[in-house]
Write a protein that holds these residues in place. Structure first.
Motif: not given
Length: 259
Positions: A93, A98, A165, A188-189, A193, A253-255
């Motif tokens: 992250l 983040h 996040a 999401v995302p 996130s 699901s994370t960016r």
């Protein structure tokens, strides 16, 4: 359990306690009364202890824990390296930009697994000069509450505390958070996130949507089964500890933070 299917001459009994201490005690007594040769135990999320468990250990009963250990008692166990898993989450992250992150668990923070994951996150944050105040910890998160119960709290975290996040300690908690954010019109995302330990399953999303820490559950169960089988066949109560290395599975699901 699938590991033992390779040995059809070994009868298997599967009992679910559904996080109930009473059902666990009843199931434990049933194993003793019916002559079950050994137990692979995946304890509930909360810290647990019982007279039945102590009795099994004193009797040198073949017993292997999965994903838990008992600091006060020396038992055989197979666990994931939770501290490394926490560090992998923070590292991923932070690389995406983040700076303010929230860790959410349905168990209390002093539970062995949760405590180790938090330690990994905080140690990695310190190594990256991220102040501890930038990491919010929410424990004892009730996944059975209606979504409206947490909407105001989550909005405060996101809008006022600038959380960008979330890390879920359990796959079911991740699935709950995903649905909760949807009720708040948060994507999401794109807007937030979200990642998890173990792979979450959400009906509205592809199975490979979530970034997660893979703990190789099958291999963990296989290793526990191997240890138990050896204890039963050799009547050797020697305590065995195995620690499995986690893997970061980066999905959708994370960016990266968009400035």
């Amino acid at each position: 359990m699938a590991y033992f299917l390779h040995f059809p001459w070994i009868p298997i009994s599967v009992t679910f306690s559904r996080a109930s201490i009473l059902l666990w005690k009843t199931g434990c007594c049933k194993c003793i009364d019916t002559g079950i040769s050994g137990i692979v135990l995946f304890p509930q999320d909360q810290p647990f202890f019982s007279e039945q468990l102590l009795y099994l250990l004193l009797q040198k009963y073949p017993l292997v824990l999965i994903d838990r250990n008992l600091p006060r008692l020396d038992t055989s166990y197979v666990i994931g390296d939770n501290k490394t898993g926490g560090a992998l989450c923070l590292r991923h992250l932070h690389a995406l930009g983040h700076q303010r992150i929230c860790f959410v668990s349905s168990a209390r923070r002093n539970t062995f697994t949760v405590r180790s994951r938090i330690d990994g996150i905080l140690q990695e944050a310190k190594a990256r000069n991220i102040p501890e105040s930038s990491i919010t910890i929410l424990d004892f998160f009730n996944k059975h509450q209606p979504y409206v119960h947490y909407q105001k709290q989550m909005m405060k975290l996101i809008r006022e505390e600038r959380i960008t996040a979330f890390i879920a300690a359990e796959s079911t908690t991740c699935a709950y958070l995903y649905s909760l954010f949807a009720t708040m019109n948060l994507r999401v995302p794109e807007d937030i996130s979200l990642m998890s330990f173990d792979k979450p399953l959400v009906e509205s999303q592809h199975p490979d949507f979530f970034t997660h820490i893979s703990q190789s559950e099958y291999l963990m169960g296989k290793e526990a089964g191997t240890i138990l089988k050896h204890q039963i066949e050799t009547r050797d109560p020697q305590v065995t500890h195995r620690v499995m290395s986690p893997l970061l599975e980066v999905r959708k699901s994370t960016r990266a933070i968009v400035l």
